[in-house]
Design a protein around this motif. Sequence first.
Motif, mmCIF file in Angstrom:
data_model
loop_
_atom_site.group_PDB
_atom_site.id
_atom_site.type_symbol
_atom_site.label_atom_id
_atom_site.label_comp_id
_atom_site.label_asym_id
_atom_site.label_seq_id
_atom_site.Cartn_x
_atom_site.Cartn_y
_atom_site.Cartn_z
ATOM 1 N N LYS A 2 22.273 -15.467 21.034
ATOM 2 C CA LYS A 2 22.772 -16.801 20.725
ATOM 3 C C LYS A 2 23.759 -17.211 21.812
ATOM 4 C CE LYS A 2 25.749 -19.190 17.469
ATOM 5 N NZ LYS A 2 26.746 -18.986 16.431
ATOM 6 N N THR A 4 26.724 -19.897 22.969
ATOM 7 C CA THR A 4 27.702 -20.866 22.487
ATOM 8 C C THR A 4 28.545 -21.322 23.667
ATOM 9 O OG1 THR A 4 27.866 -19.642 20.408
ATOM 10 C CG2 THR A 4 29.598 -21.242 20.866
ATOM 11 N N LEU A 25 27.527 -15.423 25.179
ATOM 12 C CA LEU A 25 26.190 -14.974 24.830
ATOM 13 C C LEU A 25 26.323 -13.784 23.887
ATOM 14 C CD1 LEU A 25 23.145 -15.265 25.305
ATOM 15 C CD2 LEU A 25 23.401 -13.668 27.217
ATOM 16 N N ASP A 26 26.022 -14.025 22.604
ATOM 17 C CA ASP A 26 26.054 -12.942 21.622
ATOM 18 C C ASP A 26 24.820 -12.076 21.826
ATOM 19 O OD1 ASP A 26 28.466 -13.523 20.158
ATOM 20 O OD2 ASP A 26 27.427 -15.304 19.424
#
Length: 139
Positions: A2, A4, A25-26
């Motif tokens: 994910k 953000t 960036l997860d």
Amino acid sequence: MKLTLDNPSTVAAPFGDRFAHLARLDLPGGGALLVLAGQVAVDDAGAVVGAGDIVAQSERIFEIVGGVLAAHGATLADVLHIRTFLTDLGDLPGYAVVRRRLFTAVPPPASTTVEVSRLFLPDALIEVEVTAAVPAGRA
């Protein structure tokens, strides 16, 4: 994964919504990669602090960087790479003093330093970009 884009509320974004101060960036497994936009030594209103003083500007930049990292569960110890833009490589010793005080791990983070003719704010002597990794459990 994910992605953000963020301007954390705990750190003033002196240039408003002109850009995100951080891309996060997860990663699978719970960690995160943080990429900070170039930071200059400004106060909360966007005025350059420490005009003509590389040490003061370097300290202010890393205060901002530390605040942005903290908002995402990271510290300066999590920094992987530092990219530095100086308007005069003659200022490198003053900047190095601040870096050595803040980054004590051996070896220190990877680093790239370049000299540029000018930065977007006339009194800015230095701009710093940082990439950091937040371990799982702190991300």
